[in-house]
Design a protein around this motif. Structure first.
Motif: not given
Length: 139
Positions: A71-79
């Protein structure tokens, strides 16, 4: 026997898609979690799938199954949302919310649930074929 092989492949997919749906549920449950034990907002999680390979004498043979390797964590920026009265607001009044997009999660849930249903149909059909074959042999 081919019936059992197809049921085995469908079974692996059922397991993988069930985990995907559980992961999506977790993402949706945490869509507004601004503070976690690790600090900062919750990060969207995504299962990582891989082909199942069967070792044969000559190397590896693709048997068509699927497995979850993590299970990977999405490294996208927070809103970032301007809410100066929120307890987790930064010095500029912005709150970092999870990088979870409701529309994307609901679309993924639809895809995962339809794939689950399709594989369940394969297992059910395989069971029915096997039962029919047993009836023919009996009589």
């Amino acid at each position: 026997m081919k019936i059992f092989e197809s049921m085995e492949v469908a079974g692996s997919s059922l397991t993988a898609h069930r985990l995907w749906m559980d992961t999506i549920s977790s993402n949706l449950a945490n869509i507004n979690t601004t503070r976690t034990l690790d600090g900062g907002p919750y990060k969207r999680r995504v299962p990582v799938f891989a082909e199942m390979l069967d070792k044969t004498i000559g190397g590896y043979e693709d048997i068509g199954g699927v497995r979850v390797i993590g299970i990977a964590e999405d490294q996208g920026a927070p809103r970032m949302t301007y809410q100066p009265d929120h307890p987790d607001a930064d010095e500029n009044g912005y709150v970092a919310y999870p990088n979870v997009n409701l529309v994307r999660e609901m679309t993924d849930m639809l895809v995962a649930s339809r794939a689950y249903e399709a594989n369940l149909s394969v297992v059910t059909t395989g069971r029915d074929l096997w039962n029919s074959a047993l009836e023919v042999m009996r009589g």
